[in-house]
Design an enzyme around this catalytic site. Sequence first.
Site, PDB file in Angstrom:
ATOM      1  N   PRO A   9      52.420  44.794  41.679  1.00  0.00           N
ATOM      2  CA  PRO A   9      50.988  45.104  41.779  1.00  0.00           C
ATOM      3  C   PRO A   9      50.423  45.045  43.196  1.00  0.00           C
ATOM      4  O   PRO A   9      50.755  44.140  43.969  1.00  0.00           O
ATOM      5  CB  PRO A   9      50.329  44.017  40.916  1.00  0.00           C
ATOM      6  CG  PRO A   9      51.384  43.608  39.956  1.00  0.00           C
ATOM      7  CD  PRO A   9      52.694  43.771  40.668  1.00  0.00           C
ATOM      8  N   ASN A  10      49.580  46.004  43.476  1.00  0.00           N
ATOM      9  CA  ASN A  10      48.775  46.101  44.702  1.00  0.00           C
ATOM     10  C   ASN A  10      49.575  46.508  45.939  1.00  0.00           C
ATOM     11  O   ASN A  10      48.992  46.764  46.987  1.00  0.00           O
ATOM     12  CB  ASN A  10      48.031  44.781  44.975  1.00  0.00           C
ATOM     13  CG  ASN A  10      47.105  44.415  43.830  1.00  0.00           C
ATOM     14  OD1 ASN A  10      46.274  45.222  43.437  1.00  0.00           O
ATOM     15  ND2 ASN A  10      47.251  43.224  43.288  1.00  0.00           N
ATOM     16  N   ARG A  17      45.609  47.436  52.723  1.00  0.00           N
ATOM     17  CA  ARG A  17      45.348  46.152  52.063  1.00  0.00           C
ATOM     18  C   ARG A  17      45.669  45.001  53.025  1.00  0.00           C
ATOM     19  O   ARG A  17      46.818  44.752  53.362  1.00  0.00           O
ATOM     20  CB  ARG A  17      46.248  46.043  50.833  1.00  0.00           C
ATOM     21  CG  ARG A  17      46.175  44.717  50.147  1.00  0.00           C
ATOM     22  CD  ARG A  17      47.334  44.544  49.164  1.00  0.00           C
ATOM     23  NE  ARG A  17      47.233  43.259  48.527  1.00  0.00           N
ATOM     24  CZ  ARG A  17      48.238  42.634  47.937  1.00  0.00           C
ATOM     25  NH1 ARG A  17      49.427  43.194  47.896  1.00  0.00           N
ATOM     26  NH2 ARG A  17      48.070  41.461  47.388  1.00  0.00           N
ATOM     27  N   TYR A  22      49.692  41.694  55.588  1.00  0.00           N
ATOM     28  CA  TYR A  22      50.853  42.430  55.077  1.00  0.00           C
ATOM     29  C   TYR A  22      51.386  43.495  56.036  1.00  0.00           C
ATOM     30  O   TYR A  22      52.395  44.134  55.731  1.00  0.00           O
ATOM     31  CB  TYR A  22      50.490  43.068  53.728  1.00  0.00           C
ATOM     32  CG  TYR A  22      50.106  42.047  52.676  1.00  0.00           C
ATOM     33  CD1 TYR A  22      51.015  41.083  52.254  1.00  0.00           C
ATOM     34  CD2 TYR A  22      48.825  42.029  52.114  1.00  0.00           C
ATOM     35  CE1 TYR A  22      50.667  40.133  51.309  1.00  0.00           C
ATOM     36  CE2 TYR A  22      48.468  41.092  51.157  1.00  0.00           C
ATOM     37  CZ  TYR A  22      49.399  40.137  50.764  1.00  0.00           C
ATOM     38  OH  TYR A  22      49.051  39.192  49.817  1.00  0.00           O
ATOM     39  N   ASN A  73      59.928  43.047  45.468  1.00  0.00           N
ATOM     40  CA  ASN A  73      58.727  42.308  45.864  1.00  0.00           C
ATOM     41  C   ASN A  73      57.782  42.367  44.657  1.00  0.00           C
ATOM     42  O   ASN A  73      57.125  43.383  44.431  1.00  0.00           O
ATOM     43  CB  ASN A  73      58.073  42.930  47.098  1.00  0.00           C
ATOM     44  CG  ASN A  73      56.853  42.113  47.546  1.00  0.00           C
ATOM     45  OD1 ASN A  73      56.318  41.303  46.788  1.00  0.00           O
ATOM     46  ND2 ASN A  73      56.406  42.347  48.776  1.00  0.00           N
ATOM     47  N   ALA A  76      51.944  39.449  43.201  1.00  0.00           N
ATOM     48  CA  ALA A  76      51.453  38.208  42.589  1.00  0.00           C
ATOM     49  C   ALA A  76      52.164  37.872  41.280  1.00  0.00           C
ATOM     50  O   ALA A  76      52.080  36.729  40.811  1.00  0.00           O
ATOM     51  CB  ALA A  76      49.945  38.305  42.361  1.00  0.00           C
ATOM     52  N   GLU A  97      64.598  38.633  46.095  1.00  0.00           N
ATOM     53  CA  GLU A  97      63.127  38.695  46.127  1.00  0.00           C
ATOM     54  C   GLU A  97      62.653  38.646  47.580  1.00  0.00           C
ATOM     55  O   GLU A  97      63.135  37.829  48.366  1.00  0.00           O
ATOM     56  CB  GLU A  97      62.556  37.518  45.329  1.00  0.00           C
ATOM     57  CG  GLU A  97      61.035  37.484  45.314  1.00  0.00           C
ATOM     58  CD  GLU A  97      60.492  36.522  44.265  1.00  0.00           C
ATOM     59  OE1 GLU A  97      61.010  36.517  43.123  1.00  0.00           O
ATOM     60  OE2 GLU A  97      59.554  35.777  44.585  1.00  0.00           O
ATOM     61  N   HIS A  99      59.068  38.737  50.069  1.00  0.00           N
ATOM     62  CA  HIS A  99      57.621  38.731  50.278  1.00  0.00           C
ATOM     63  C   HIS A  99      57.355  39.007  51.747  1.00  0.00           C
ATOM     64  O   HIS A  99      57.973  38.374  52.615  1.00  0.00           O
ATOM     65  CB  HIS A  99      57.004  37.388  49.876  1.00  0.00           C
ATOM     66  CG  HIS A  99      57.157  37.088  48.418  1.00  0.00           C
ATOM     67  ND1 HIS A  99      56.313  37.635  47.469  1.00  0.00           N
ATOM     68  CD2 HIS A  99      58.073  36.361  47.751  1.00  0.00           C
ATOM     69  CE1 HIS A  99      56.701  37.221  46.271  1.00  0.00           C
ATOM     70  NE2 HIS A  99      57.765  36.453  46.412  1.00  0.00           N
ATOM     71  N   ARG A 106      50.300  29.822  52.517  1.00  0.00           N
ATOM     72  CA  ARG A 106      49.002  30.407  52.154  1.00  0.00           C
ATOM     73  C   ARG A 106      48.323  29.532  51.097  1.00  0.00           C
ATOM     74  O   ARG A 106      48.438  28.316  51.158  1.00  0.00           O
ATOM     75  CB  ARG A 106      49.219  31.858  51.685  1.00  0.00           C
ATOM     76  CG  ARG A 106      49.857  32.739  52.779  1.00  0.00           C
ATOM     77  CD  ARG A 106      50.074  34.154  52.314  1.00  0.00           C
ATOM     78  NE  ARG A 106      48.806  34.807  51.983  1.00  0.00           N
ATOM     79  CZ  ARG A 106      48.713  35.952  51.302  1.00  0.00           C
ATOM     80  NH1 ARG A 106      49.816  36.570  50.901  1.00  0.00           N
ATOM     81  NH2 ARG A 106      47.541  36.485  51.040  1.00  0.00           N
TER      82      ARG A 106
HETATM   83  C1  DQA Z   1      53.290  39.297  48.419  1.00  0.00           C
HETATM   84  C2  DQA Z   1      52.730  37.881  48.296  1.00  0.00           C
HETATM   85  C3  DQA Z   1      51.986  37.692  46.986  1.00  0.00           C
HETATM   86  O1  DQA Z   1      51.436  36.377  46.923  1.00  0.00           O
HETATM   87  C4  DQA Z   1      50.855  38.691  46.886  1.00  0.00           C
HETATM   88  O2  DQA Z   1      50.204  38.552  45.645  1.00  0.00           O
HETATM   89  C5  DQA Z   1      51.295  40.088  47.115  1.00  0.00           C
HETATM   90  C6  DQA Z   1      52.210  40.347  48.219  1.00  0.00           C
HETATM   91  C7  DQA Z   1      53.924  39.525  49.801  1.00  0.00           C
HETATM   92  O3  DQA Z   1      54.652  40.500  49.944  1.00  0.00           O
HETATM   93  O4  DQA Z   1      53.662  38.770  50.730  1.00  0.00           O
HETATM   94  O5  DQA Z   1      50.862  41.008  46.456  1.00  0.00           O
HETATM   95  O6  DQA Z   1      54.289  39.482  47.440  1.00  0.00           O
END
Ligand code: DQA
Length: 142
Positions: A9-10, A17, A22, A73, A76, A97, A99, A106
Amino acid sequence: MRVLLLHGPNLNLLGTRQPEVYGAATLPELEDRCRAWAAGLGMEIETFQSNHEGALIDRLHGAIGTADAVVMNPGALAHTSYALHDAVLATGLRVIEVHLSDIGAREPWRATSVTAPACAAMISGHGAEGYRQALEILAGPG
Ligand code: DQA
């Protein structure tokens, strides 16, 4: 080696964003960089992004027999999704995984990934470079 690059997501909004968190690269730019790194390691990449937990789980199931490994990735969902954790285990594949940000530095709720224990490794806080590191791990001995 065929690698599925999975984004949750996102992450479709990368580039606009919170670029201070990021980075400035869009998701297609990040995927292109990964494709180039993968090619250098003799790998092929397939990409998938969804804002929906079930779609990500379905795509992971689809990787069984069609991919050799996964770089994921989960966004959240890493902090909440036991279903994604179980899906990773169900694939039987090596999953790394990644990030972009340092989830341990954070908000406290981000510090725990419930999906990472199902993965072979977790890389956090290295930006796009973390994806290169994940591909290098996959290229190495299992
Ligand atoms: C993320 C870290 C997550 O906490 C966040 O919700 C994201 C991006 C990262 O790539 O740093 O959407 O996965």
